[in-house]
Scaffold this motif. Structure first.
Motif, PDB file in Angstrom:
ATOM      1  N   VAL A   1       0.876  -1.172   0.000  1.00 53.39           N
ATOM      2  CA  VAL A   1       0.000   0.000   0.000  1.00 53.39           C
ATOM      3  C   VAL A   1       0.917   1.227   0.000  1.00 53.39           C
ATOM      4  CG1 VAL A   1      -1.894   1.200   1.141  1.00 53.39           C
ATOM      5  CG2 VAL A   1      -1.721  -1.293   1.316  1.00 53.39           C
ATOM      6  N   GLU A   2       0.893   1.945  -1.100  1.00 54.34           N
ATOM      7  CA  GLU A   2       1.840   3.049  -1.272  1.00 54.34           C
ATOM      8  C   GLU A   2       1.239   4.351  -0.728  1.00 54.34           C
ATOM      9  OE1 GLU A   2       3.996   1.662  -5.397  1.00 54.34           O
ATOM     10  OE2 GLU A   2       2.058   2.642  -5.534  1.00 54.34           O
ATOM     11  N   GLY A   3       1.524   4.641   0.512  1.00 49.66           N
ATOM     12  CA  GLY A   3       1.020   5.881   1.103  1.00 49.66           C
ATOM     13  C   GLY A   3       0.020   5.589   2.193  1.00 49.66           C
ATOM     14  N   ASP A   4      -0.854   6.548   2.404  1.00 50.05           N
ATOM     15  CA  ASP A   4      -1.867   6.428   3.439  1.00 50.05           C
ATOM     16  C   ASP A   4      -3.104   5.834   2.768  1.00 50.05           C
ATOM     17  OD1 ASP A   4      -2.787   6.662   5.950  1.00 50.05           O
ATOM     18  OD2 ASP A   4      -2.829   8.857   5.987  1.00 50.05           O
ATOM     19  N   THR A   5      -3.516   4.655   3.195  1.00 46.71           N
ATOM     20  CA  THR A   5      -4.523   3.867   2.476  1.00 46.71           C
ATOM     21  C   THR A   5      -5.791   4.644   2.173  1.00 46.71           C
ATOM     22  OG1 THR A   5      -3.697   2.028   3.781  1.00 46.71           O
ATOM     23  CG2 THR A   5      -5.637   1.603   2.425  1.00 46.71           C
ATOM     24  N   GLY A   6      -6.077   4.784   0.897  1.00 45.58           N
ATOM     25  CA  GLY A   6      -7.311   5.425   0.466  1.00 45.58           C
ATOM     26  C   GLY A   6      -7.318   6.929   0.649  1.00 45.58           C
ATOM     27  N   VAL A   7      -6.233   7.488   1.170  1.00 44.50           N
ATOM     28  CA  VAL A   7      -6.225   8.913   1.515  1.00 44.50           C
ATOM     29  C   VAL A   7      -5.243   9.691   0.648  1.00 44.50           C
ATOM     30  CG1 VAL A   7      -5.823  10.604   3.353  1.00 44.50           C
ATOM     31  CG2 VAL A   7      -6.854   8.388   3.906  1.00 44.50           C
ATOM     32  N   SER A   8      -4.000   9.229   0.609  1.00 46.82           N
ATOM     33  CA  SER A   8      -2.984   9.986  -0.113  1.00 46.82           C
ATOM     34  C   SER A   8      -1.829   9.068  -0.509  1.00 46.82           C
ATOM     35  CB  SER A   8      -2.490  11.136   0.774  1.00 46.82           C
ATOM     36  OG  SER A   8      -1.099  11.096   0.929  1.00 46.82           O
ATOM     37  N   ARG A   9      -1.131   9.457  -1.544  1.00 45.10           N
ATOM     38  CA  ARG A   9       0.035   8.684  -1.972  1.00 45.10           C
ATOM     39  C   ARG A   9       1.335   9.335  -1.499  1.00 45.10           C
ATOM     40  NH1 ARG A   9      -0.034   4.832  -5.397  1.00 45.10           N
ATOM     41  NH2 ARG A   9       1.903   5.481  -6.382  1.00 45.10           N
ATOM     42  N   ASP A  10       1.214  10.408  -0.726  1.00 45.94           N
ATOM     43  CA  ASP A  10       2.420  11.102  -0.261  1.00 45.94           C
ATOM     44  C   ASP A  10       3.067  10.351   0.886  1.00 45.94           C
ATOM     45  OD1 ASP A  10       1.903  13.029  -2.072  1.00 45.94           O
ATOM     46  OD2 ASP A  10       0.827  14.319  -0.657  1.00 45.94           O
ATOM     47  N   ALA A  11       4.353  10.248   0.823  1.00 40.98           N
ATOM     48  CA  ALA A  11       5.085   9.572   1.885  1.00 40.98           C
ATOM     49  C   ALA A  11       5.274  10.504   3.072  1.00 40.98           C
ATOM     50  CB  ALA A  11       6.439   9.132   1.357  1.00 40.98           C
ATOM     51  N   GLU A  12       4.899  10.010   4.253  1.00 41.47           N
ATOM     52  CA  GLU A  12       5.098  10.837   5.444  1.00 41.47           C
ATOM     53  C   GLU A  12       5.195   9.937   6.670  1.00 41.47           C
ATOM     54  OE1 GLU A  12       2.974  13.920   8.354  1.00 41.47           O
ATOM     55  OE2 GLU A  12       1.785  12.991   6.793  1.00 41.47           O
ATOM     56  N   PRO A  13       6.283   9.842   7.365  1.00 44.07           N
ATOM     57  CA  PRO A  13       7.552  10.483   7.035  1.00 44.07           C
ATOM     58  C   PRO A  13       8.114   9.883   5.750  1.00 44.07           C
ATOM     59  CG  PRO A  13       7.812   8.984   8.879  1.00 44.07           C
ATOM     60  CD  PRO A  13       6.368   8.979   8.537  1.00 44.07           C
ATOM     61  N   SER A  14       8.834  10.705   5.034  1.00 46.75           N
ATOM     62  CA  SER A  14       9.142  10.378   3.655  1.00 46.75           C
ATOM     63  C   SER A  14      10.236   9.320   3.511  1.00 46.75           C
ATOM     64  CB  SER A  14       9.581  11.663   2.958  1.00 46.75           C
ATOM     65  OG  SER A  14      10.025  11.374   1.673  1.00 46.75           O
ATOM     66  N   PHE A  15       9.881   8.225   2.864  1.00 46.58           N
ATOM     67  CA  PHE A  15      10.935   7.387   2.301  1.00 46.58           C
ATOM     68  C   PHE A  15      10.416   6.741   1.042  1.00 46.58           C
ATOM     69  CE2 PHE A  15       9.383   3.620   4.646  1.00 46.58           C
ATOM     70  CZ  PHE A  15       9.747   2.564   3.826  1.00 46.58           C
ATOM     71  N   ASP A  16      11.318   6.443   0.144  1.00 44.65           N
ATOM     72  CA  ASP A  16      10.962   6.028  -1.197  1.00 44.65           C
ATOM     73  C   ASP A  16      10.621   4.539  -1.203  1.00 44.65           C
ATOM     74  OD1 ASP A  16      10.738   5.524  -3.851  1.00 44.65           O
ATOM     75  OD2 ASP A  16      12.833   5.966  -4.351  1.00 44.65           O
ATOM     76  N   LEU A  17       9.327   4.244  -1.348  1.00 43.51           N
ATOM     77  CA  LEU A  17       8.905   2.842  -1.311  1.00 43.51           C
ATOM     78  C   LEU A  17       9.451   2.049  -2.495  1.00 43.51           C
ATOM     79  CD1 LEU A  17       5.213   3.284  -0.141  1.00 43.51           C
ATOM     80  CD2 LEU A  17       7.123   2.451   1.210  1.00 43.51           C
ATOM     81  N   GLN A  18       9.908   2.759  -3.526  1.00 42.94           N
ATOM     82  CA  GLN A  18      10.513   2.053  -4.656  1.00 42.94           C
ATOM     83  C   GLN A  18      11.792   1.320  -4.227  1.00 42.94           C
ATOM     84  OE1 GLN A  18       9.785   1.511  -8.210  1.00 42.94           O
ATOM     85  NE2 GLN A  18       7.846   1.679  -7.142  1.00 42.94           N
ATOM     86  N   LYS A  19      12.391   1.765  -3.131  1.00 47.61           N
ATOM     87  CA  LYS A  19      13.555   1.035  -2.594  1.00 47.61           C
ATOM     88  C   LYS A  19      13.128  -0.379  -2.223  1.00 47.61           C
ATOM     89  CE  LYS A  19      16.157   4.838  -0.587  1.00 47.61           C
ATOM     90  NZ  LYS A  19      16.517   5.507   0.659  1.00 47.61           N
ATOM     91  N   LEU A  20      11.927  -0.495  -1.652  1.00 46.50           N
ATOM     92  CA  LEU A  20      11.424  -1.812  -1.261  1.00 46.50           C
ATOM     93  C   LEU A  20      11.047  -2.611  -2.501  1.00 46.50           C
ATOM     94  CD1 LEU A  20       9.227  -0.868   1.843  1.00 46.50           C
ATOM     95  CD2 LEU A  20      11.630  -1.546   1.778  1.00 46.50           C
ATOM     96  N   ARG A  21      10.533  -1.936  -3.524  1.00 44.61           N
ATOM     97  CA  ARG A  21      10.204  -2.612  -4.785  1.00 44.61           C
ATOM     98  C   ARG A  21      11.493  -3.229  -5.376  1.00 44.61           C
ATOM     99  NH1 ARG A  21       9.057  -5.069  -9.154  1.00 44.61           N
ATOM    100  NH2 ARG A  21       8.575  -4.071 -11.111  1.00 44.61           N
ATOM    101  N   ARG A  22      12.558  -2.433  -5.350  1.00 49.16           N
ATOM    102  CA  ARG A  22      13.818  -2.928  -5.924  1.00 49.16           C
ATOM    103  C   ARG A  22      14.414  -4.047  -5.080  1.00 49.16           C
ATOM    104  NH1 ARG A  22      14.163   2.692  -7.167  1.00 49.16           N
ATOM    105  NH2 ARG A  22      15.307   3.127  -5.256  1.00 49.16           N
ATOM    106  N   LEU A  23      14.207  -3.957  -3.777  1.00 46.80           N
ATOM    107  CA  LEU A  23      14.781  -4.950  -2.865  1.00 46.80           C
ATOM    108  C   LEU A  23      14.055  -6.287  -2.945  1.00 46.80           C
ATOM    109  CD1 LEU A  23      16.812  -5.313  -0.476  1.00 46.80           C
ATOM    110  CD2 LEU A  23      15.016  -4.429   1.048  1.00 46.80           C
ATOM    111  N   PHE A  24      12.746  -6.242  -3.081  1.00 47.39           N
ATOM    112  CA  PHE A  24      11.934  -7.460  -3.007  1.00 47.39           C
ATOM    113  C   PHE A  24      12.146  -8.331  -4.244  1.00 47.39           C
ATOM    114  CE2 PHE A  24       7.795  -9.740  -3.430  1.00 47.39           C
ATOM    115  CZ  PHE A  24       7.986 -10.575  -2.340  1.00 47.39           C
ATOM    116  N   LYS A  25      12.334  -9.628  -4.017  1.00 47.57           N
ATOM    117  CA  LYS A  25      12.679 -10.505  -5.137  1.00 47.57           C
ATOM    118  C   LYS A  25      11.462 -11.143  -5.806  1.00 47.57           C
ATOM    119  CE  LYS A  25      17.409 -11.488  -3.914  1.00 47.57           C
ATOM    120  NZ  LYS A  25      17.865 -11.804  -2.554  1.00 47.57           N
TER     121      LYS A  25
END
Ligand code: FMN
Length: 365
Positions: A265-289
């Motif tokens: 779930v990228e962001g606040d579910t159903g509310v916003s896609r903004d990261a807060e506190p901010s970290f780049d979830l794409q890091k997890l996308r790249r990490l996950f196999k």
């Protein structure tokens, strides 16, 4: 964007899917009070079977793990036949379906607990807000901290529900590790104040989720085991003082277990896609196999963009599936979408549930 593989068949972890669109888990509270799904759920999921993968609504692994009235379960063998109606109906239409396994933890209510006991949690606290339990909205209660001796019971409840999901004919299971329910509440330092092996360090806070994942993998194998995380979601006041190292560790450990699917779930579910506190979830996308399912406030353009930029393997839509049983066809045709009345989200019967027509089939009752 004209060229896209969003609507093309694909294969992940040995499972063939007719497209890359996933139906996100959606609680619709239309089971009976004993946790039985039935014909109504079978019709509803079969109507949506053109999604590449359906993930069911959160399904309780224990009666005291229900987050309200009319939640379906898999805590008892009697629920197997109830869910078989759904898996058969979906398979007949060529669809694939995972069951989301859930313990609501501190967000349950004593009236749902056969023993009448307080909701279970990492640490005692009271959540602001209300839950629909016992036929009305009631305040959340003070929850009770699980004892160290009770931890294996929780792990076993997930394992037994996973076995029943297999007997019910599901294609896999998704462990609900998001939205401040029991497993997520253990992860985060706002809800986990323990000083034993399940609290304190990141490793300790992640222990229960990972033990559950390991137990479920023993039943299903890693290829058919998914997990949902909401690292920067704030549902029910969920908060962690430093989510990036916490969720990086969790994903590293999911890789160790060779978990096949990560529903993010990228962001606040159903509310916003903004990261807060901010970290780049794409890091997890790249990490996950394994296969990375991205969710939260996707529309057609954002989904096409995510695939064009390879930001996710699969895209999960939640609310758009409520009013559009043929969402895949509509997105493909770039047809208008029906915005379902929110009053029908939870509870009731067929109205606002199975009465949304597919394109060209007339209008909803
Ligand atoms: C009515 C409703 C019920 C939901 N039930 C669940 C659930 O059972 N399990 C879960 O993980 N998320 C649940 N969610 C969250 C959705 O799966 C999804 O993450 C959220 O709606 C954002 O996606 P969307 O913008 O495509 O709707 C629910 C959301 C709604 C609106």
């Amino acid at each position: 964007m004209s060229e896209t593989d969003l609507f093309e068949p694909c294969e992940f972890n040995g499972l063939s899917l007719s497209n890359r669109i996933v139906m996100s888990p959606l609680t619709r509270t239309r089971a009976d009070m004993d946790g039985n799904a039935g014909e109504l759920q079978a019709t509803y999921y079969a109507q949506r079977a053109s999604a590449g993968l359906l993930i069911t609504e959160a399904t309780a692994v224990a009666p005291e793990g229900r987050g309200g009235d009319f939640i379906p379960g898999l805590w008892d063998d009697k629920h197997i036949d109830a869910w078989k109606l759904t898996t058969d109906a979906v398979h007949k239409k060529g669809g694939k379906i995972f069951c989301q396994l859930w313990h609501a933890g501190r967000l349950s209510h004593s009236s749902l607990n056969p023993d009448g006991g307080a909701p279970l949690a990492p640490s005692a606290m009271v959540q602001e807000g209300k839950v629909f339990a016992g036929g009305k909205f009631v305040d959340f209660e003070e929850c009770r901290a699980l004892t160290l001796e009770e931890m294996p019971m929780i792990v076993d409840q997930f394992a037994q529900a996973a076995k029943r999901a297999k007997a019910a004919g599901f294609d896999g299971v998704e462990v609900h590790g998001a939205h401040s329910y029991l497993l997520d509440a253990f992860l985060r330092d706002m809800t986990n104040k323990r000083d034993d092996a399940y609290g304190g360090s990141i490793e300790n806070r992640a222990r229960l989720l990972l033990e559950v994942m390991e137990a479920v993998v023993k039943v299903w194998g890693p290829d058919r085991t998914a997990v949902r995380l909401s690292p920067i979601g704030h549902a029910y006041g969920a908060w962690d003082s430093n989510p990036e190292p916490l969720f990086t560790y969790v994903v590293e450990q999911l890789n160790e277990l060779k978990i096949g699917w990560l529903d993010m779930v990228e962001g606040d579910t159903g509310v916003s896609r903004d990261a807060e506190p901010s970290f780049d979830l794409q890091k997890l996308r790249r990490l996950f196999k394994g296969a990375f399912i991205a969710n939260n406030l996707y529309d057609r353009d954002l989904a096409l963009k995510a695939r064009a930029e390879n930001r996710a393997d699969l895209i999960a839509f939640g609310r758009p599936f409520i009013g559009n049983p043929d969402l895949v066809e509509r997105l493909k045709a770039n047809a208008p979408l029906v915005d379902a009345d929110r009053r029908a989200y939870y509870g009731g019967g067929a109205k606002g549930y199975t009465d949304f027509p597919a394109m060209g089939e007339g209008t909803a009752a």
